[in-house]
Design a protein around this motif. Structure first.
Motif, PDB file in Angstrom:
ATOM      1  N   LEU A 172       0.827  -1.207   0.000  1.00  0.00           N
ATOM      2  CA  LEU A 172       0.000   0.000   0.000  1.00  0.00           C
ATOM      3  C   LEU A 172       0.863   1.259   0.000  1.00  0.00           C
ATOM      4  CD1 LEU A 172      -2.849  -1.021   2.482  1.00  0.00           C
ATOM      5  CD2 LEU A 172      -3.011  -0.748   0.005  1.00  0.00           C
ATOM      6  N   ALA A 191      -5.382  -9.480  -0.710  1.00  0.00           N
ATOM      7  CA  ALA A 191      -6.361  -9.272   0.363  1.00  0.00           C
ATOM      8  C   ALA A 191      -7.605 -10.128   0.143  1.00  0.00           C
ATOM      9  CB  ALA A 191      -6.738  -7.796   0.443  1.00  0.00           C
ATOM     10  N   ILE A 195      -9.496  -3.126   0.631  1.00  0.00           N
ATOM     11  CA  ILE A 195      -8.200  -2.717   0.081  1.00  0.00           C
ATOM     12  C   ILE A 195      -8.399  -2.017  -1.260  1.00  0.00           C
ATOM     13  CG2 ILE A 195      -6.028  -3.548  -0.895  1.00  0.00           C
ATOM     14  CD1 ILE A 195      -5.937  -3.557   2.064  1.00  0.00           C
TER      15      ILE A 195
END
Length: 224
Positions: free
Chosen positions: A11, A42, A53
């Motif tokens: 991320l 995810a 996500i």
């Protein structure tokens, strides 16, 4: 824990790429392919719950777009947002269905294993390499062998080694001709005593109907 660490790193990487594109290059053209890595991971790990996500990454794109003052419409980021959420949802649903199928299969396997282990008839199962994979309680009582002594061993350890070839030929012949009435083959117990069993054999194939998975042998002690 490692899952959260991996996702956090990915991320941050996605955020860095977005910042570099919007604030330094002043363009909304970004390599969004890398964004799908945390989205898919995810969804794979948490099913539909992993959709957040994709949603977070989509929102991140639009926030960066807003504060970067780009003279471009939000349409491209809106499309990316929808794609991120859609991919996350699809992968999550597929993963949940796969896990559900695996759970059902395991329950069925456990049920069948319990039936075999609780059966009064001696039952042994070996794989296509001839290694024992299941040895029920009735066979333990009959032979004196414990399950952990025979699992992974060639099933021929149950036979008198001097008559092993003869026993194997009988088994091959029985499997080939699919005898229903059974065939007499003696076995050798742990204490060296011989017991005569009336055997029935069956092959277990994969879903293609050709790949052999295992062979099941069920015996009935007919020793006089």
């Amino acid at each position: 824990m490692y899952k959260k660490i991996i996702l956090t790193i990915l991320l941050l990487l996605c955020g860095g790429i977005t910042y570099y594109s919007y604030f330094l290059l002043h363009t909304d053209f970004i390599f969004s392919h890398i964004f799908y890595i945390p989205i898919v991971l995810a969804a794979f790990w948490w099913g539909r719950k992993g959709i957040w996500i994709g949603a977070c990454l989509g929102i991140l794109l639009m926030i960066f777009h807003f504060f970067s003052n780009l003279n471009t419409p939000f349409l491209s980021d809106a499309i990316r947002f929808v794609m991120f959420v859609t991919i996350g949802l699809i992968v999550g649903l597929l993963r949940e269905n796969a896990l559900h199928s695996e759970k059902k299969l395991k329950e069925t396997q456990d049920y069948l294993n319990n039936l075999i282990h609780c059966a009064n008839a001696p039952i042994v199962v070996w794989d296509r390499d001839g290694k024992i994979t299941l040895f029920n309680t009735a066979f333990e009582r009959l032979t004196g062998y414990q399950t952990d002594e025979v699992i992974g061993k060639p099933f021929t350890i149950l036979f008198d080694q001097n008559a092993k070839d003869k026993s194997l030929k009988k088994i091959e012949h029985a499997l080939k001709n699919q005898y229903e009435e059974g065939i007499e083959i003696p076995i050798l117990c742990k204490n060296g005593k011989e017991r005569i069993l009336l055997w029935n054999f069956a092959k277990v194939y994969a879903s293609d109907g050709e790949t052999l998975i295992a062979t099941i042998g069920q015996g009935q002690d007919i020793t006089l």
